[in-house]
Design a protein around this motif. Structure first.
Motif, short mmCIF file in Angstrom:
data_model
loop_
_atom_site.label_atom_id
_atom_site.label_comp_id
_atom_site.label_asym_id
_atom_site.label_seq_id
_atom_site.Cartn_x
_atom_site.Cartn_y
_atom_site.Cartn_z
N SER A 53 0.82 -1.17 0.15
CA SER A 53 0.11 0.03 0.08
C SER A 53 1.00 1.23 -0.02
CB SER A 53 -0.99 0.11 1.20
OG SER A 53 -1.54 1.22 1.34
N ALA A 68 3.63 0.48 14.44
CA ALA A 68 2.05 0.42 14.12
C ALA A 68 1.59 -0.90 13.86
CB ALA A 68 1.92 1.50 12.99
N ASN A 69 0.39 -1.32 14.32
CA ASN A 69 0.05 -2.53 13.88
C ASN A 69 -0.85 -2.51 12.40
OD1 ASN A 69 0.64 -3.89 16.15
ND2 ASN A 69 -1.09 -3.55 17.33
N VAL A 70 -0.81 -3.44 11.59
CA VAL A 70 -1.39 -3.15 10.19
C VAL A 70 -2.40 -4.44 10.38
CG1 VAL A 70 -1.02 -3.40 7.81
CG2 VAL A 70 0.87 -2.39 9.30
N TYR A 71 -3.55 -4.04 9.85
CA TYR A 71 -4.79 -4.68 9.47
C TYR A 71 -5.20 -4.83 8.27
CZ TYR A 71 -4.97 -5.42 14.49
OH TYR A 71 -4.78 -5.49 16.06
N PHE A 72 -5.38 -5.96 7.60
CA PHE A 72 -5.96 -5.50 6.21
C PHE A 72 -7.17 -6.78 6.07
CE2 PHE A 72 -5.55 -7.56 1.64
CZ PHE A 72 -6.24 -6.27 1.08
N GLU A 79 3.44 -5.92 11.91
CA GLU A 79 3.78 -4.78 12.23
C GLU A 79 4.56 -3.61 11.16
OE1 GLU A 79 5.93 -5.11 16.03
OE2 GLU A 79 4.10 -5.30 16.82
N THR A 80 4.59 -2.60 11.23
CA THR A 80 5.57 -1.62 10.59
C THR A 80 5.83 -0.53 11.42
OG1 THR A 80 5.46 -0.33 8.56
CG2 THR A 80 3.60 0.00 9.85
N ILE A 93 3.45 0.51 3.00
CA ILE A 93 3.02 -0.50 4.13
C ILE A 93 2.91 -1.72 3.29
CG2 ILE A 93 1.40 -1.14 5.82
CD1 ILE A 93 0.98 1.91 6.38
N LEU A 95 1.20 -5.18 3.12
CA LEU A 95 -0.09 -5.77 3.72
C LEU A 95 -0.09 -7.32 3.64
CD1 LEU A 95 -2.68 -3.31 1.81
CD2 LEU A 95 -1.62 -3.23 4.39
#
Length: 205
Positions: A53, A68-72, A79-80, A93, A95
């Motif tokens: 993304s 930062a937690n990444v949700y898709f 995490e990023t 980011i 995904l």
């Protein structure tokens, strides 16, 4: 509220914080953003493709630096790291992996050759990258590969064939932008030559 030296977040939503002594999470901001999406793959390193993304003008959000937690699609994908001091105009980011894009990188024996040129040995190496899109929609895929880079003036590496690739000679990096239709397969051929003195051992070619 942004000043010259700092940003203060004025939280408008009322919260009830229990006096339990345990940490509580509080939402500071909620943004809906548009993003560009692309697939990226480097079969030499990992056969899986990753959905990426790309968020433009992200610096206007005043994001705090940190993990930062990444949700898709409602699923946690990892995490990023957000660095508030970055000056790039895009926040990239990952995904996660997409198993519906299949790749394979293998040696092509018909390109392999070795011959003597004066006091040197000249070897040729060839690889085939196979790609397949098993998804029901077309995708654009950035494909990356790399040929060896010599750190010795007695060793020469020459790219012979990598049709359609952008080539960075200083790093040996090859990049293709490939469009795959649903259920479509494509192949990429990479051929390079290495010349080195007789009697010298060369590894990782």
């Amino acid at each position: 509220q942004e000043s010259t030296m700092s940003v203060n977040f004025d939280i408008q939503i009322p919260y009830s914080i229990p006096s339990s002594g345990n940490p509580e999470l509080v939402d500071i901001q909620n943004h809906s953003l548009s993003a560009d999406y692309k697939y990226s793959i480097a079969p030499k390193v990992d056969k899986d493709a990753f959905l990426i993304s790309i968020i433009r003008d992200w610096e206007k959000l005043n994001l705090l630096p940190g993990k930062a937690n990444v949700y898709f699609e409602g699923t946690f994908v990892g995490e990023t790291q957000i660095n508030g001091g970055e000056v790039t105009d895009s926040l990239v980011i990952s995904l996660g992996r997409d198993k519906k894009i299949v790749s394979k990188r293998e040696i092509v024996s018909e390109y392999k050759a070795r011959k003597t040129v004066g006091s040197n040995i000249r070897e040729t190496f060839g690889y085939k990258i196979s790609l397949r899109n098993t998804k029901s929609e077309a995708i654009t895929l950035t494909v990356e590969d790399q040929i060896p880079v010599s750190q010795d003036s007695r060793i020469e590496v020459e790219l012979e064939d990598a049709k359609g690739a952008a080539f960075q000679a200083e790093t040996g990096k090859l990049t293709w932008n490939v469009t795959l239709q649903p259920q479509e397969s494509k192949e990429i051929i990479v051929v390079y030559n290495v010349k080195y003195p007789k009697g010298k051992q060369i590894n990782n070619l």
